[in-house]
Design an enzyme around this catalytic site. Sequence first.
Site, PDB file in Angstrom:
ATOM      1  CB  VAL A  77      -0.903  -0.007   1.261  1.00 27.80           C
ATOM      2  CG1 VAL A  77      -1.669   1.297   1.385  1.00 27.80           C
ATOM      3  CG2 VAL A  77      -1.858  -1.190   1.219  1.00 27.80           C
ATOM      4  CB  CYS A  78       1.095   4.176  -2.243  1.00 34.86           C
ATOM      5  SG  CYS A  78       1.854   5.809  -2.256  1.00 34.86           S
TER       6      CYS A  78
END
Lengths: 130, 131
Positions: A77-78
Amino acid sequence: MKFGILVSEGPYTHQAADSAYLFTKAALEKGHEIYRIFFYHDGVNNGTRLTTPPQDERHIVNRWSELAEKHKLDLVVCVAAAQRRGIADAEEAKRNGKDGDNLAPGFRISGLGQLVEAGIQCERLVTFGD
Amino acid sequence: MSEEMMEEGGGGVIKKFCYINRKAPYGTIYALESLEVVLIGAAFEQDVSVVFADDGIYQLTKGQDTAGIEMKNFSPTYRALEMYDVEKLYVEKESLEERGMTADDLIVPVEVLSSAQLQDLMEDQDVVLSF
């Protein structure tokens, strides 16, 4: 073939999240390698364990976690996109002085470099977005 | 760039990366988060092209004033791309014409390509990311 996957839209709002999952599952069943799945934009919402859909609906988040556990997938997940949208693991929550975290099992939070690196390492980078 | 990043980045592999921007700058977050990928990606020293098409060309328009919508005007960042060695900026000719614009309306120097030429450019890429 070695695939990287980019998921750019949120669960339930957009089919991209479902298509990415179904593609990943099908590719694994055919013996392909999934190097990494990167969640960006609203796609980061695929990684919150607080998701509680009605019981007769598919559970998109749990589905990712289960697939990740079974196939040792790298679900990333960024961090920048996650911070904007309130997705945090315990460490991130503590660092930002938040009173709770919500990252689902099997996901990890990391930087955008992980997306670019997947583009470099994989034979195909497949985007599921709008 | 540290040695560790080089290793993580793919051990000297250089691929052709193409970022395609199709959306207006402030109606959705795609333009801003696309720019963030381009900036971070620059550290990996790949062969980068950035394309602006459809409403994406509005990302580059001069004189953006976002005060009234409480958003940060991030358009000056496009001028900084050169410092990150991101120098290949392309704009689709048809998109400009449809919107009554020319390259003079844009804040950075770009190469204007026809839709057919862009097709050839995209054909030639290893990684295409569309935002």
